[in-house]
Scaffold this motif. Sequence first.
Motif, PDB file in Angstrom:
ATOM      1  N   ALA A   1       0.856  -1.189   0.000  1.00 51.08           N
ATOM      2  CA  ALA A   1       0.000   0.000   0.000  1.00 51.08           C
ATOM      3  C   ALA A   1       0.891   1.239   0.000  1.00 51.08           C
ATOM      4  CB  ALA A   1      -0.914  -0.007   1.213  1.00 51.08           C
ATOM      5  N   ALA A   2       0.481   2.259  -0.727  1.00 57.25           N
ATOM      6  CA  ALA A   2       1.245   3.508  -0.810  1.00 57.25           C
ATOM      7  C   ALA A   2       0.276   4.671  -0.992  1.00 57.25           C
ATOM      8  CB  ALA A   2       2.226   3.439  -1.973  1.00 57.25           C
ATOM      9  N   ARG A   3       0.806   5.883  -0.885  1.00 50.50           N
ATOM     10  CA  ARG A   3       0.028   7.095  -1.156  1.00 50.50           C
ATOM     11  C   ARG A   3       0.504   7.661  -2.483  1.00 50.50           C
ATOM     12  NH1 ARG A   3      -4.139   8.793   1.362  1.00 50.50           N
ATOM     13  NH2 ARG A   3      -3.428  10.921   1.484  1.00 50.50           N
ATOM     14  N   GLY A   4      -0.416   7.795  -3.446  1.00 55.22           N
ATOM     15  CA  GLY A   4      -0.048   8.302  -4.756  1.00 55.22           C
ATOM     16  C   GLY A   4      -1.233   8.351  -5.678  1.00 55.22           C
ATOM     17  N   HIS A   5      -1.009   8.031  -6.951  1.00 56.14           N
ATOM     18  CA  HIS A   5      -2.087   7.988  -7.937  1.00 56.14           C
ATOM     19  C   HIS A   5      -1.719   6.991  -9.036  1.00 56.14           C
ATOM     20  CE1 HIS A   5       0.484  11.491  -9.025  1.00 56.14           C
ATOM     21  NE2 HIS A   5       0.501  10.867 -10.188  1.00 56.14           N
ATOM     22  N   SER A   6      -2.743   6.471  -9.683  1.00 57.42           N
ATOM     23  CA  SER A   6      -2.566   5.479 -10.744  1.00 57.42           C
ATOM     24  C   SER A   6      -2.956   6.070 -12.092  1.00 57.42           C
ATOM     25  CB  SER A   6      -3.435   4.253 -10.474  1.00 57.42           C
ATOM     26  OG  SER A   6      -3.041   3.626  -9.293  1.00 57.42           O
ATOM     27  N   HIS A   7      -2.308   5.574 -13.137  1.00 57.56           N
ATOM     28  CA  HIS A   7      -2.585   5.965 -14.517  1.00 57.56           C
ATOM     29  C   HIS A   7      -2.690   4.708 -15.355  1.00 57.56           C
ATOM     30  CE1 HIS A   7      -1.210  10.094 -13.692  1.00 57.56           C
ATOM     31  NE2 HIS A   7      -0.233   9.542 -13.020  1.00 57.56           N
ATOM     32  N   ASP A   8      -3.106   4.885 -16.598  1.00 57.90           N
ATOM     33  CA  ASP A   8      -3.077   3.773 -17.540  1.00 57.90           C
ATOM     34  C   ASP A   8      -1.647   3.293 -17.748  1.00 57.90           C
ATOM     35  OD1 ASP A   8      -5.800   3.960 -17.861  1.00 57.90           O
ATOM     36  OD2 ASP A   8      -5.667   5.177 -19.678  1.00 57.90           O
ATOM     37  N   THR A   9      -0.693   4.208 -17.650  1.00 56.58           N
ATOM     38  CA  THR A   9       0.706   3.882 -17.909  1.00 56.58           C
ATOM     39  C   THR A   9       1.471   3.459 -16.661  1.00 56.58           C
ATOM     40  OG1 THR A   9       1.286   6.206 -17.690  1.00 56.58           O
ATOM     41  CG2 THR A   9       0.828   5.403 -19.914  1.00 56.58           C
ATOM     42  N   GLY A  10       0.846   3.475 -15.488  1.00 57.81           N
ATOM     43  CA  GLY A  10       1.545   3.051 -14.272  1.00 57.81           C
ATOM     44  C   GLY A  10       1.126   3.836 -13.052  1.00 57.81           C
ATOM     45  N   ASN A  11       1.885   3.637 -11.987  1.00 57.92           N
ATOM     46  CA  ASN A  11       1.604   4.283 -10.710  1.00 57.92           C
ATOM     47  C   ASN A  11       2.738   5.230 -10.337  1.00 57.92           C
ATOM     48  OD1 ASN A  11      -0.659   2.590 -10.339  1.00 57.92           O
ATOM     49  ND2 ASN A  11       0.641   1.000  -9.469  1.00 57.92           N
ATOM     50  N   HIS A  12       2.375   6.304  -9.645  1.00 58.01           N
ATOM     51  CA  HIS A  12       3.351   7.202  -9.046  1.00 58.01           C
ATOM     52  C   HIS A  12       2.992   7.301  -7.570  1.00 58.01           C
ATOM     53  CE1 HIS A  12       3.368   8.697 -13.299  1.00 58.01           C
ATOM     54  NE2 HIS A  12       4.607   8.324 -13.089  1.00 58.01           N
ATOM     55  N   TYR A  13       4.019   7.307  -6.730  1.00 51.84           N
ATOM     56  CA  TYR A  13       3.742   7.343  -5.293  1.00 51.84           C
ATOM     57  C   TYR A  13       4.738   8.241  -4.588  1.00 51.84           C
ATOM     58  CZ  TYR A  13       7.585   3.973  -4.916  1.00 51.84           C
ATOM     59  OH  TYR A  13       8.805   3.360  -4.986  1.00 51.84           O
ATOM     60  N   VAL A  14       4.323   8.732  -3.412  1.00 48.24           N
ATOM     61  CA  VAL A  14       5.145   9.625  -2.605  1.00 48.24           C
ATOM     62  C   VAL A  14       5.874   8.787  -1.566  1.00 48.24           C
ATOM     63  CG1 VAL A  14       5.137  11.609  -1.055  1.00 48.24           C
ATOM     64  CG2 VAL A  14       3.471  11.482  -2.899  1.00 48.24           C
ATOM     65  N   THR A  15       7.185   8.977  -1.475  1.00 47.69           N
ATOM     66  CA  THR A  15       7.956   8.249  -0.468  1.00 47.69           C
ATOM     67  C   THR A  15       8.091   9.038   0.821  1.00 47.69           C
ATOM     68  OG1 THR A  15      10.025   9.161  -1.321  1.00 47.69           O
ATOM     69  CG2 THR A  15       9.323   7.005  -2.169  1.00 47.69           C
ATOM     70  N   ASP A  16       8.022  10.369   0.722  1.00 46.85           N
ATOM     71  CA  ASP A  16       8.300  11.181   1.902  1.00 46.85           C
ATOM     72  C   ASP A  16       7.836  12.607   1.651  1.00 46.85           C
ATOM     73  OD1 ASP A  16       9.282  11.793   4.408  1.00 46.85           O
ATOM     74  OD2 ASP A  16      11.385  11.786   3.818  1.00 46.85           O
ATOM     75  N   SER A  17       7.591  13.340   2.720  1.00 46.09           N
ATOM     76  CA  SER A  17       7.405  14.783   2.619  1.00 46.09           C
ATOM     77  C   SER A  17       8.223  15.411   3.734  1.00 46.09           C
ATOM     78  CB  SER A  17       5.930  15.179   2.719  1.00 46.09           C
ATOM     79  OG  SER A  17       5.394  14.895   3.977  1.00 46.09           O
ATOM     80  N   LYS A  18       8.969  16.446   3.387  1.00 52.15           N
ATOM     81  CA  LYS A  18       9.850  17.099   4.363  1.00 52.15           C
ATOM     82  C   LYS A  18       9.606  18.593   4.380  1.00 52.15           C
ATOM     83  CE  LYS A  18      13.456  13.697   4.223  1.00 52.15           C
ATOM     84  NZ  LYS A  18      14.840  13.368   4.077  1.00 52.15           N
ATOM     85  N   TRP A  19       9.658  19.172   5.585  1.00 54.40           N
ATOM     86  CA  TRP A  19       9.453  20.597   5.776  1.00 54.40           C
ATOM     87  C   TRP A  19      10.648  21.373   5.238  1.00 54.40           C
ATOM     88  CZ3 TRP A  19       6.159  24.248   6.321  1.00 54.40           C
ATOM     89  CH2 TRP A  19       6.557  25.499   6.787  1.00 54.40           C
ATOM     90  N   SER A  20      10.363  22.500   4.606  1.00 56.82           N
ATOM     91  CA  SER A  20      11.388  23.396   4.094  1.00 56.82           C
ATOM     92  C   SER A  20      11.128  24.797   4.634  1.00 56.82           C
ATOM     93  CB  SER A  20      11.349  23.406   2.566  1.00 56.82           C
ATOM     94  OG  SER A  20      12.182  24.420   2.065  1.00 56.82           O
ATOM     95  N   PHE A  21      12.181  25.454   5.134  1.00 58.76           N
ATOM     96  CA  PHE A  21      12.045  26.830   5.608  1.00 58.76           C
ATOM     97  C   PHE A  21      12.197  27.839   4.474  1.00 58.76           C
ATOM     98  CE2 PHE A  21      13.165  24.708   9.575  1.00 58.76           C
ATOM     99  CZ  PHE A  21      12.171  25.205  10.384  1.00 58.76           C
ATOM    100  N   GLN A  22      13.000  27.526   3.468  1.00 55.11           N
ATOM    101  CA  GLN A  22      13.232  28.414   2.333  1.00 55.11           C
ATOM    102  C   GLN A  22      13.062  27.635   1.057  1.00 55.11           C
ATOM    103  OE1 GLN A  22      13.574  31.517   1.965  1.00 55.11           O
ATOM    104  NE2 GLN A  22      13.947  32.224   4.024  1.00 55.11           N
ATOM    105  N   PRO A  23      12.046  27.727   0.298  1.00 56.53           N
ATOM    106  CA  PRO A  23      10.796  28.420   0.592  1.00 56.53           C
ATOM    107  C   PRO A  23       9.950  27.614   1.582  1.00 56.53           C
ATOM    108  CG  PRO A  23      10.634  27.291  -1.503  1.00 56.53           C
ATOM    109  CD  PRO A  23      12.041  27.084  -1.005  1.00 56.53           C
ATOM    110  N   TRP A  24       9.005  28.277   2.203  1.00 52.30           N
ATOM    111  CA  TRP A  24       8.149  27.641   3.199  1.00 52.30           C
ATOM    112  C   TRP A  24       7.250  26.608   2.545  1.00 52.30           C
ATOM    113  CZ3 TRP A  24       8.458  28.610   8.382  1.00 52.30           C
ATOM    114  CH2 TRP A  24       9.222  29.703   8.765  1.00 52.30           C
ATOM    115  N   GLY A  25       7.168  25.443   3.137  1.00 50.34           N
ATOM    116  CA  GLY A  25       6.271  24.415   2.628  1.00 50.34           C
ATOM    117  C   GLY A  25       6.848  23.028   2.835  1.00 50.34           C
ATOM    118  N   TYR A  26       6.173  22.060   2.293  1.00 52.73           N
ATOM    119  CA  TYR A  26       6.586  20.660   2.385  1.00 52.73           C
ATOM    120  C   TYR A  26       6.937  20.157   0.989  1.00 52.73           C
ATOM    121  CZ  TYR A  26       4.517  20.614   7.040  1.00 52.73           C
ATOM    122  OH  TYR A  26       4.221  20.877   8.348  1.00 52.73           O
ATOM    123  N   TYR A  27       8.126  19.623   0.843  1.00 58.91           N
ATOM    124  CA  TYR A  27       8.484  18.974  -0.414  1.00 58.91           C
ATOM    125  C   TYR A  27       7.973  17.544  -0.390  1.00 58.91           C
ATOM    126  CZ  TYR A  27      11.414  22.621  -2.305  1.00 58.91           C
ATOM    127  OH  TYR A  27      11.851  23.794  -2.842  1.00 58.91           O
TER     128      TYR A  27
END
Length: 110
Positions: free
Chosen positions: A55-81
Amino acid sequence: MKRNLRRWGALGAAAVSLAGTMVVTGGATSAHADARCSASSIYINDSPGGDPKTAARGHSHDTGNHYVTDSKWSFQPWGYYWYWYADNDGGSDGDTADTFYGSILCDKPL
Protein backbone atom coordinates in the motif's frame (compact mmCIF):
# COMPACT_ATOMS: atom_id res chain seq x y z
CA MET A 1 11.21 59.36 -23.65
CA LYS A 2 14.58 57.93 -22.58
CA ARG A 3 13.00 56.71 -19.34
CA ASN A 4 10.26 54.86 -21.24
CA LEU A 5 12.85 53.25 -23.54
CA ARG A 6 14.83 52.07 -20.51
CA ARG A 7 11.67 50.72 -18.90
CA TRP A 8 10.65 48.84 -22.08
CA GLY A 9 14.22 47.61 -22.49
CA ALA A 10 14.17 46.19 -18.96
CA LEU A 11 10.78 44.56 -19.54
CA GLY A 12 12.00 43.07 -22.82
CA ALA A 13 15.11 41.67 -21.15
CA ALA A 14 12.98 40.16 -18.40
CA ALA A 15 10.67 38.57 -20.98
CA VAL A 16 13.60 37.09 -22.91
CA SER A 17 15.10 35.80 -19.65
CA LEU A 18 11.80 34.21 -18.65
CA ALA A 19 11.36 32.66 -22.10
CA GLY A 20 14.87 31.22 -21.85
CA THR A 21 14.05 29.75 -18.46
CA MET A 22 10.88 28.19 -19.83
CA VAL A 23 12.81 26.62 -22.71
CA VAL A 24 15.57 25.30 -20.46
CA THR A 25 13.22 23.82 -17.87
CA GLY A 26 10.34 22.98 -20.22
CA GLY A 27 11.52 19.43 -20.89
CA ALA A 28 12.27 18.71 -17.24
CA THR A 29 9.01 20.23 -16.04
CA SER A 30 6.89 18.29 -18.49
CA ALA A 31 8.32 15.02 -17.15
CA HIS A 32 7.24 16.08 -13.66
CA ALA A 33 3.82 17.28 -14.72
CA ASP A 34 2.01 14.80 -12.51
CA ALA A 35 3.92 15.36 -9.28
CA ARG A 36 1.02 16.98 -7.45
CA CYS A 37 0.04 17.99 -3.92
CA SER A 38 -2.63 15.32 -3.52
CA ALA A 39 -2.45 11.57 -3.16
CA SER A 40 -4.81 8.69 -2.45
CA SER A 41 -4.35 5.08 -1.37
CA ILE A 42 -2.96 2.87 -4.13
CA TYR A 43 -1.03 -0.40 -4.41
CA ILE A 44 2.45 -0.65 -5.90
CA ASN A 45 4.47 -3.75 -6.88
CA ASP A 46 1.32 -5.68 -7.75
CA SER A 47 2.70 -7.67 -10.70
CA PRO A 48 3.63 -11.32 -10.12
CA GLY A 49 7.34 -12.02 -9.61
CA GLY A 50 8.26 -8.59 -8.24
CA ASP A 51 8.43 -7.14 -4.77
CA PRO A 52 5.48 -7.83 -2.48
CA LYS A 53 2.31 -5.84 -3.17
CA THR A 54 2.46 -2.75 -0.94
CA ALA A 55 0.00 0.00 0.00
CA ALA A 56 1.24 3.51 -0.81
CA ARG A 57 0.03 7.10 -1.16
CA GLY A 58 -0.05 8.30 -4.76
CA HIS A 59 -2.09 7.99 -7.94
CA SER A 60 -2.57 5.48 -10.74
CA HIS A 61 -2.58 5.96 -14.52
CA ASP A 62 -3.08 3.77 -17.54
CA THR A 63 0.71 3.88 -17.91
CA GLY A 64 1.54 3.05 -14.27
CA ASN A 65 1.60 4.28 -10.71
CA HIS A 66 3.35 7.20 -9.05
CA TYR A 67 3.74 7.34 -5.29
CA VAL A 68 5.15 9.62 -2.61
CA THR A 69 7.96 8.25 -0.47
CA ASP A 70 8.30 11.18 1.90
CA SER A 71 7.41 14.78 2.62
CA LYS A 72 9.85 17.10 4.36
CA TRP A 73 9.45 20.60 5.78
CA SER A 74 11.39 23.40 4.09
CA PHE A 75 12.05 26.83 5.61
CA GLN A 76 13.23 28.41 2.33
CA PRO A 77 10.80 28.42 0.59
CA TRP A 78 8.15 27.64 3.20
CA GLY A 79 6.27 24.42 2.63
CA TYR A 80 6.59 20.66 2.39
CA TYR A 81 8.48 18.97 -0.41
CA TRP A 82 6.76 15.79 -1.59
CA TYR A 83 9.10 13.25 -3.24
CA TRP A 84 7.43 11.24 -6.01
CA TYR A 85 8.62 7.94 -7.48
CA ALA A 86 7.50 5.95 -10.50
CA ASP A 87 6.49 2.35 -9.73
CA ASN A 88 8.44 0.51 -12.44
CA ASP A 89 6.63 -2.73 -11.82
CA GLY A 90 7.39 -4.60 -15.01
CA GLY A 91 10.12 -6.10 -17.10
CA SER A 92 10.98 -9.74 -17.71
CA ASP A 93 11.46 -10.48 -14.00
CA GLY A 94 8.19 -8.79 -12.95
CA ASP A 95 9.92 -5.89 -11.20
CA THR A 96 12.26 -3.11 -12.24
CA ALA A 97 13.77 -0.70 -9.72
CA ASP A 98 11.55 2.31 -9.07
CA THR A 99 12.89 5.67 -10.20
CA PHE A 100 12.68 9.20 -8.84
CA TYR A 101 9.89 11.02 -10.67
CA GLY A 102 10.07 14.52 -9.19
CA SER A 103 9.39 16.72 -6.21
CA ILE A 104 6.92 19.51 -5.62
CA LEU A 105 6.50 22.14 -2.92
CA CYS A 106 3.13 21.78 -1.18
CA ASP A 107 1.38 23.65 1.61
CA LYS A 108 0.68 20.53 3.68
CA PRO A 109 2.49 17.33 4.67
CA LEU A 110 1.65 14.03 3.03
